[in-house]
Design a protein around this motif. Sequence first.
Motif: not given
Length: 214
Positions: A56-71
């Motif tokens: 949702x952050x990537x789609x609506x705010x164009x803020x892309x998160x690395x997989x390691x950050x999500x983990x």
Amino acid sequence: MAKCVWALLDEQLTEHVIMNSMPDAKVWLFMLMESTPKCDMAVILTTLWAIWWARRKAIHEEKFQRPLTTFAFIQRFLKDLSLTEVATDGVVRPSAAQRLNQRPISGRWLPPPEDFFKINVHAGVARSGAGGSFAAICRTATGKFLVASTITIAGLCDPTALEALACNEALSLAIDLNISRFYVSSDCMLVIKSLEEKNLCHYSAITREILERK
């Protein structure tokens, strides 16, 4: 991104999620709840939520998160929940956060020789009998995840045929990765024996294609 996050989790838990895939999300979730221990289910639900939030952050705010950050977020969240489960017999079992951190490769995943890759394949049949699915997961000799492929086939409920298709998919994965030094690992002795002895069976068309592609 989602595949990379799942690859960072416990290997057996990830494969359990892949093998129980179904088109209907609600049925799939209920099926997982019935077949998965409470501590593991907490990891699955937290991971699904974290991936949804990152998407949702990537789609609506164009803020892309690395997989390691999500983990890392999943680890922190589970730790904050303090999900230590105390059974009625007084035994304290590992929390979801502790299980997430306990990811030993030895004993469950055997690495291939150095400079080789290993592609693990698995297949499963939906409990509803609506069909089956199979997956191929490629890792380096050090256990580093490279790529995975999952396919669901409606109406096919034969475990051995699905496992043979998984082996064939492993060869396709190797071609896509442009690798020639690799091992394919399957736990289905019937398929392995069929390939070694070139036996005739109801899935011979699949094994024949595998042998021709070797």
